[in-house]
Design a protein around this motif. Structure first.
Motif, mmCIF file in Angstrom:
data_model
loop_
_atom_site.group_PDB
_atom_site.id
_atom_site.type_symbol
_atom_site.label_atom_id
_atom_site.label_comp_id
_atom_site.label_asym_id
_atom_site.label_seq_id
_atom_site.Cartn_x
_atom_site.Cartn_y
_atom_site.Cartn_z
ATOM 1 N N GLN A 138 0.988 -1.339 0.007
ATOM 2 C CA GLN A 138 0.171 0.013 -0.018
ATOM 3 C C GLN A 138 0.925 1.311 0.015
ATOM 4 O OE1 GLN A 138 -2.165 -0.746 3.717
ATOM 5 N NE2 GLN A 138 -3.218 -2.428 2.871
ATOM 6 N N GLU A 139 0.561 2.250 -0.420
ATOM 7 C CA GLU A 139 0.927 3.694 -0.723
ATOM 8 C C GLU A 139 2.277 3.717 -1.465
ATOM 9 O OE1 GLU A 139 -0.545 6.199 -0.005
ATOM 10 O OE2 GLU A 139 -2.241 5.489 1.029
ATOM 11 N N ARG A 140 3.132 2.934 -0.733
ATOM 12 C CA ARG A 140 4.833 2.801 -1.380
ATOM 13 C C ARG A 140 5.061 1.193 -1.634
ATOM 14 N NH1 ARG A 140 9.551 5.978 0.863
ATOM 15 N NH2 ARG A 140 10.268 5.776 -1.123
ATOM 16 N N PRO A 141 4.452 0.574 -2.552
ATOM 17 C CA PRO A 141 4.571 -0.916 -2.402
ATOM 18 C C PRO A 141 5.875 -1.417 -2.712
ATOM 19 C CG PRO A 141 2.703 -0.217 -3.955
ATOM 20 C CD PRO A 141 3.421 1.080 -3.621
ATOM 21 N N LEU A 142 6.487 -2.350 -2.148
ATOM 22 C CA LEU A 142 7.359 -3.209 -2.169
ATOM 23 C C LEU A 142 7.601 -4.055 -3.328
ATOM 24 C CD1 LEU A 142 10.278 -3.634 -0.132
ATOM 25 C CD2 LEU A 142 8.741 -5.633 0.707
ATOM 26 N N LEU A 143 8.729 -3.870 -4.140
ATOM 27 C CA LEU A 143 8.937 -4.926 -5.281
ATOM 28 C C LEU A 143 10.056 -5.764 -4.833
ATOM 29 C CD1 LEU A 143 8.648 -5.467 -8.254
ATOM 30 C CD2 LEU A 143 10.644 -3.679 -8.643
ATOM 31 N N TRP A 144 9.980 -6.991 -5.222
ATOM 32 C CA TRP A 144 11.059 -8.205 -5.056
ATOM 33 C C TRP A 144 11.471 -8.447 -6.403
ATOM 34 C CZ3 TRP A 144 12.561 -9.394 -0.347
ATOM 35 C CH2 TRP A 144 11.820 -8.727 0.855
ATOM 36 N N ILE A 145 12.784 -8.606 -6.640
ATOM 37 C CA ILE A 145 13.719 -8.888 -7.809
ATOM 38 C C ILE A 145 14.506 -10.221 -7.500
ATOM 39 C CG2 ILE A 145 15.122 -8.201 -9.464
ATOM 40 C CD1 ILE A 145 14.514 -5.122 -8.418
ATOM 41 N N GLN A 146 14.292 -11.084 -8.144
ATOM 42 C CA GLN A 146 15.152 -12.531 -7.992
ATOM 43 C C GLN A 146 15.966 -12.804 -9.395
ATOM 44 O OE1 GLN A 146 11.428 -14.936 -7.525
ATOM 45 N NE2 GLN A 146 11.913 -15.312 -5.384
ATOM 46 N N THR A 147 16.954 -13.310 -9.233
ATOM 47 C CA THR A 147 17.894 -13.485 -10.281
ATOM 48 C C THR A 147 18.271 -14.935 -10.953
ATOM 49 O OG1 THR A 147 19.861 -13.546 -9.194
ATOM 50 C CG2 THR A 147 19.152 -11.236 -9.462
ATOM 51 N N ASP A 148 18.356 -15.075 -11.782
ATOM 52 C CA ASP A 148 18.834 -16.348 -12.613
ATOM 53 C C ASP A 148 20.111 -16.137 -13.359
ATOM 54 O OD1 ASP A 148 19.239 -18.883 -13.671
ATOM 55 O OD2 ASP A 148 17.242 -18.560 -14.951
ATOM 56 N N ASP A 149 21.253 -16.172 -12.713
ATOM 57 C CA ASP A 149 22.340 -15.572 -13.353
ATOM 58 C C ASP A 149 23.519 -16.406 -13.672
ATOM 59 O OD1 ASP A 149 24.098 -13.410 -13.889
ATOM 60 O OD2 ASP A 149 25.067 -13.448 -11.781
ATOM 61 N N GLY A 150 24.059 -16.165 -14.680
ATOM 62 C CA GLY A 150 25.298 -16.775 -15.067
ATOM 63 C C GLY A 150 26.410 -15.845 -15.388
ATOM 64 N N ALA A 151 26.146 -14.694 -15.589
ATOM 65 C CA ALA A 151 27.294 -13.795 -15.912
ATOM 66 C C ALA A 151 28.143 -13.417 -14.594
ATOM 67 C CB ALA A 151 26.575 -12.469 -16.578
ATOM 68 N N TYR A 152 27.504 -13.459 -13.228
ATOM 69 C CA TYR A 152 28.074 -12.909 -12.219
ATOM 70 C C TYR A 152 28.461 -13.817 -11.226
ATOM 71 C CZ TYR A 152 28.634 -8.603 -9.281
ATOM 72 O OH TYR A 152 29.338 -7.351 -8.522
ATOM 73 N N THR A 153 28.331 -15.085 -11.603
ATOM 74 C CA THR A 153 28.203 -16.200 -10.795
ATOM 75 C C THR A 153 29.837 -16.505 -10.201
ATOM 76 O OG1 THR A 153 28.183 -17.735 -12.416
ATOM 77 C CG2 THR A 153 26.138 -17.549 -11.212
ATOM 78 N N ASP A 154 30.555 -15.901 -10.749
ATOM 79 C CA ASP A 154 32.194 -15.844 -10.260
ATOM 80 C C ASP A 154 32.090 -15.070 -8.891
ATOM 81 O OD1 ASP A 154 31.602 -13.869 -11.917
ATOM 82 O OD2 ASP A 154 33.923 -13.432 -12.180
ATOM 83 N N VAL A 155 31.398 -14.236 -8.651
ATOM 84 C CA VAL A 155 31.204 -13.417 -7.779
ATOM 85 C C VAL A 155 30.365 -13.695 -6.647
ATOM 86 C CG1 VAL A 155 30.813 -10.944 -7.175
ATOM 87 C CG2 VAL A 155 32.222 -11.209 -9.084
ATOM 88 N N THR A 156 29.084 -14.085 -6.929
ATOM 89 C CA THR A 156 27.899 -14.540 -5.968
ATOM 90 C C THR A 156 27.061 -15.288 -6.478
ATOM 91 O OG1 THR A 156 26.329 -13.179 -4.476
ATOM 92 C CG2 THR A 156 26.412 -12.352 -6.804
ATOM 93 N N ASN A 157 26.375 -16.051 -5.665
ATOM 94 C CA ASN A 157 25.225 -16.819 -6.022
ATOM 95 C C ASN A 157 24.178 -16.088 -6.192
ATOM 96 O OD1 ASN A 157 26.728 -19.177 -5.394
ATOM 97 N ND2 ASN A 157 26.089 -19.425 -3.313
ATOM 98 N N CYS A 158 23.042 -16.662 -6.964
ATOM 99 C CA CYS A 158 21.932 -15.817 -7.228
ATOM 100 C C CYS A 158 21.250 -15.350 -6.157
ATOM 101 C CB CYS A 158 20.732 -16.822 -8.110
ATOM 102 S SG CYS A 158 21.427 -17.113 -9.799
ATOM 103 N N MET A 159 20.520 -14.157 -6.161
ATOM 104 C CA MET A 159 20.122 -13.409 -4.952
ATOM 105 C C MET A 159 18.692 -13.098 -5.368
ATOM 106 S SD MET A 159 21.961 -9.892 -6.063
ATOM 107 C CE MET A 159 23.694 -10.664 -6.171
ATOM 108 N N MET A 160 18.081 -12.321 -4.102
ATOM 109 C CA MET A 160 16.641 -11.837 -4.238
ATOM 110 C C MET A 160 16.880 -10.287 -3.523
ATOM 111 S SD MET A 160 13.238 -12.990 -2.843
ATOM 112 C CE MET A 160 13.256 -12.756 -1.043
ATOM 113 N N LEU A 161 16.564 -9.133 -3.910
ATOM 114 C CA LEU A 161 16.491 -7.854 -3.767
ATOM 115 C C LEU A 161 14.997 -7.360 -3.352
ATOM 116 C CD1 LEU A 161 18.693 -8.110 -6.446
ATOM 117 C CD2 LEU A 161 19.686 -6.168 -5.301
ATOM 118 N N ALA A 162 15.045 -6.413 -2.391
ATOM 119 C CA ALA A 162 13.781 -5.655 -2.249
ATOM 120 C C ALA A 162 13.988 -4.093 -2.601
ATOM 121 C CB ALA A 162 13.581 -5.669 -0.594
#
Length: 820
Positions: A682-706
């Motif tokens: 409500q008012e300022r809704p929260l957005l969730w972003i999930q990743t399916d990555d191959g380009a950045y997996t030398d640096v980090t596993n896949c992730m979820m951001l808010a």
């Protein structure tokens, strides 16, 4: 504090002694024991102290402590004590002003969730103490609520084999590959010997929705936060982990038992979940009355404009009105009348076609098969068509051979030459009726459906669904129902009949994104523009032909080829629509075909050897605002909300969103806005972003951001330099305002896993997240060692075992709204 609050720990100051209390005690007629009344939140407070004291015939002493400031979604505690020297009064809190909140608890200490507000808003609360003679005294506190903001410390990038969430949160494994879904089914051995996946959790957990369940366990209660049905896709399989020693192929033939296990591990599951009393732990219910597996073998009914079309006829359904099952179900959708929409994505690879099949077909059929990825000479991903079944009459395996069989009728009723046309659809499932037959909603078109995201369910207006086609260079679509919405239909008991009403007739559109920052929806309507029998690219016979071959229709209409359109999400407050464009490679995104909506061509070197990754390896998130804020409109304005990139990449031409170590990401995939039934939506809704990555997996596993995003147009036009390593040119685009601190990494997953699928309880205080194919890529050491031991090692780090896709449940330790 004026800056954003990064910590979610409650700060309860009620036990502290203030100088005001010491002064009051010193000058009191009696040395009364004074307690405090405090409003506590995850913030620092200003204080205002009031005191009252009196004789035996006067009201009890009440001391009110700090006024408080916090933001929407935070847990607030009101705590007070009131005592005189001869009595212990009864105490209670009541709200006296501001937006209504629900008190949790009774007596001297209560809690509430700070409500959603658009601007700073005071809430007044009154503490009342009443002695045994009925005399009372009151004192007030004010809690001022600011608009929602992220309220956690960003999780660091990680290569660890576990799910990591911020401090102050708990993550628990809820439902994993092979878990039994019926009484009498044994626990999963996880050694390759298990069978009966028609009554077990499937593999590759993906898109998911939560449906509230009444206390009876069989009826709908959309508002329930403690009991519900998780309905989720099981997109694919990690084949080797399903069998003791990996898949068996003897002389090019697959064993029936292995193939059946693999087939049944695909599809959809309906799973009852429940929370223990007093906000206890979540668990799934093995013998839930509505538990159900829908597999590639489950019968379904074909509805809409394609029902009975000649291109749908097969040996299984000679009249083209039925199909068997669903496969490669990726993202999802839902309908407000309480049904689940599962979406068939990359189905094409499952089919075999002989090396000479083109010669047996009309040229038009070959064009359609090629455009949809069912290639001549393909063997089929898992070789299911090679099985010789024990039941010679069975077509469970032969259906995966899409070749024309010599001597069979030309209409396709004697073989499965048309079987691929039965996939690539949106399918509606009623989770509350185990006997219901799923319905194929063909009006929404056929392509590699990623999901179906609803909008415009407003009385008198026509419902809309936004749709993505998940492949490089494919399109974004929307479906506008022919029937205006009637609010009473949300509560109908005949849910699939309501689906017939809204989903079987309407207009399908495809998007063109223009260089000006505007866009146009192009109707896929037979007889309109080039969609006729006279078209030289593909001769469209009728509306059913247009829908079956929606990709070809998009081609001839001039739709914009996108960098893999995957998940979409609709902001429940503004109605703006977001789509993840996961990535594109050097062949798919070139200097010649880069455009304003897909503007970057660059290199992101990977690993110590700096291997080249050219094209758009990190992807981006596009968003658009419909004309007049009306989802039925045929035009829109767009910009790019965020560009995936490592924080070390060129800020002028690649890292255009100014990402840093707290929020840099690559290959956005899953996308979901919080439910409008809770504060986070409500008012300022929260957005969730999930990743399916191959380009950045030398640096980090896949992730979820808010994220708490802004609005379309909050940034501006940008010109950037793009290069394929040999040639450089400039490209214009439209870039949203930098996300800054309102985009943060909330979760990092285990080794080689994709983060995909998310929903919450209606109040937003519990979220469910899917972790797909941990340990999928590395094969060294199998079958004795594994690249990942997740989820066995989530609770016990030293635990071992084969990796399993699984659903996790996340709660906030103080009971507040997730991420705020």
């Amino acid at each position: 504090m004026s800056h954003s609050h990064d910590h979610a720990d409650d700060l309860n100051l009620s036990s502290n002694t203030h100088i005001d209390q010491i002064i009051e005690q010193r000058y009191s007629r009696r040395q009364t024991l004074l307690g405090g009344v405090s409003a506590t939140t995850a913030a620092l407070f200003g204080t205002t102290l009031l005191a009252a004291c009196g004789s035996d015939n006067e009201a009890p002493v009440v001391t009110v402590g700090e006024n408080a400031s916090t933001s929407s979604g935070r847990m607030v505690t009101l705590s007070g004590t009131a005592m005189d020297d001869k009595d212990t009064p009864e105490a209670a809190w009541a709200q006296i002003s501001g937006p209504n909140v629900t008190m949790i608890g009774t007596g001297a200490t209560v809690r509430f969730i700070a409500p959603a507000v658009a601007a700073s808003t005071p809430l007044g609360f009154r503490f009342t103490a009443t002695d045994s003679k009925g005399k009372s005294a009151t004192a007030d506190s004010t809690v001022t609520i600011a608009p929602a903001e992220l309220g956690f410390t960003a999780v660091a990038k990680s290569l660890a084999d576990r799910v990591t969430v911020p401090t102050g949160y708990t993550v628990t494994v809820l439902y994993a590959l092979g878990d039994p879904l019926a009484s009498g089914v044994s626990a999963y051995a996880n050694n390759g010997t298990d069978g009966n996946f028609a009554q077990r959790a499937g593999d590759h957990h993906d898109g998911m929705s939560y449906f509230g369940l009444a206390a009876t366990g069989t009826a709908r209660d959309a508002a329930s936060n403690s009991r519900g049905l998780l309905v989720m896709n099981h997109e694919n399989i990690s084949q080797r982990y399903l069998h003791a020693n990996g898949a068996t192929t003897t002389g090019g033939v697959r064993p029936e038992a292995e193939a059946l296990k693999e087939i049944e591990a695909h599809g959809v599951a309906v799973v009852e979940v429940t929370r223990a009393a007093n906000e206890g732990a979540w668990s799934y219910v093995q013998a839930g009355a509505l538990n159900r597996r829908i597999t590639p073998n489950t019968p379904m009914t074909i509805n809409g404009p394609v029902r009975g079309n000649a291109q749908m006829r097969t040996r299984f359904s000679a009249d083209g009105t039925q199909k068997r099952g669903t496969i490669n179900n990726c993202a999802n959708g839902y309908a407000p009348w309480g049904t689940y929409l599962t979406c068939e994505e990359n189905y094409a690879g499952y089919f075999r076609r002989s090396a000479t099949d083109n010669a047996a077909r009309a040229a038009k059929q070959v064009t359609a098969l090629n455009r949809n990825g069912v290639s001549q000479g393909a063997a089929g991903s898992y070789g299911w068509s090679t099985v010789t079944p024990a039941d010679s009459a069975s077509t469970v395996y032969s259906r995966w051979n899409a070749s024309v069989i010599a001597g069979q009728p030309a209409d396709g009723t004697g073989d499965f030459r048309n079987e691929p046309n039965q996939f690539g659809w949106v399918i509606e499932i009623d989770p509350y009726d185990v006997a219901s037959v799923p319905r194929v909603r063909t009006a929404l078109g056929r392509f590699a459906h990623e999901g179906a995201w609803p909008a415009n369910f407003v009385a008198g207006r026509r419902p809309v669904y936004y749709l993505g086609d998940d492949s490089r260079g494919e399109y974004i679509f929307k479906f506008v129902s022919a029937t205006p919405w009637e609010a009473a239909d949300a509560n109908s008991a005949n849910r699939l009949a309501i689906g017939d009403k809204y989903l079987d007739s309407g207009t399908l559109y495809v998007a063109r994104f223009d260089a000006s920052g505007s866009g146009t929806w192009l109707p896929l309507t037979f007889g309109t523009g080039p969609l006729t029998a006279a078209n030289t690219t593909y001769s469209f016979a009728d509306q059913a032909d247009v829908l079956i071959n929606a990709r070809l229709a998009g081609d001839v209409l001039g739709a914009t080829k996108m960098d893999r359109p995957e998940w979409g999400a609709v902001n429940p407050k503004t109605g703006e629509v977001y789509f993840t464009l996961t990535n594109n490679n050097a062949a798919g995104r070139t200097l010649a075909n880069a455009d304003a909506a897909n503007p970057r061509v660059y290199n992101d070197p990977k690993g110590a050897a700096a291997a080249a990754q050219r094209g758009n390896p990190n992807g981006h998130i596009i968003r658009f605002k419909e004309a007049g804020d009306n989802p039925e409109a045929t035009s829109f304005m767009w910009d790019i909300y965020a560009f995936g990139a490592g924080s070390d990449l060129d800020a002028t031409n690649i890292n255009l969103s100014g990402l840093d170590a707290t929020n840099d990401f690559s290959s956005p995939d899953g996308l979901w806005f919080a439910r409008p039934t809770g504060v986070s939506g409500q008012e300022r809704p929260l957005l969730w972003i999930q990743t399916d990555d191959g380009a950045y997996t030398d640096v980090t596993n896949c992730m979820m951001l808010a994220a708490i995003p802004g609005t379309v147009g909050d940034g501006g036009a940008r010109s950037l330099s793009i290069s394929d390593g040999t040639t450089t040119r400039t490209q214009g685009t439209f870039v949203g305002r930098n996300p800054g601190t309102q985009l943060r990494r909330f979760l990092v997953g285990p080794v080689e896993a994709e983060i995909t699928g998310i929903d919450s309880t209606p109040d937003g205080r519990t979220i469910f997240v899917n972790i797909q194919h941990p340990g999928e890529e590395t094969t060294t050491g199998f079958p004795t060692t594994f690249p990942s031991n997740w989820p066995a090692n989530q609770a016990t780090a030293s635990a071992t075992g084969r990796p399993r896709s699984a659903t996790v449940v996340i709660t906030k330790d103080d009971g507040g709204v997730i991420a705020l």
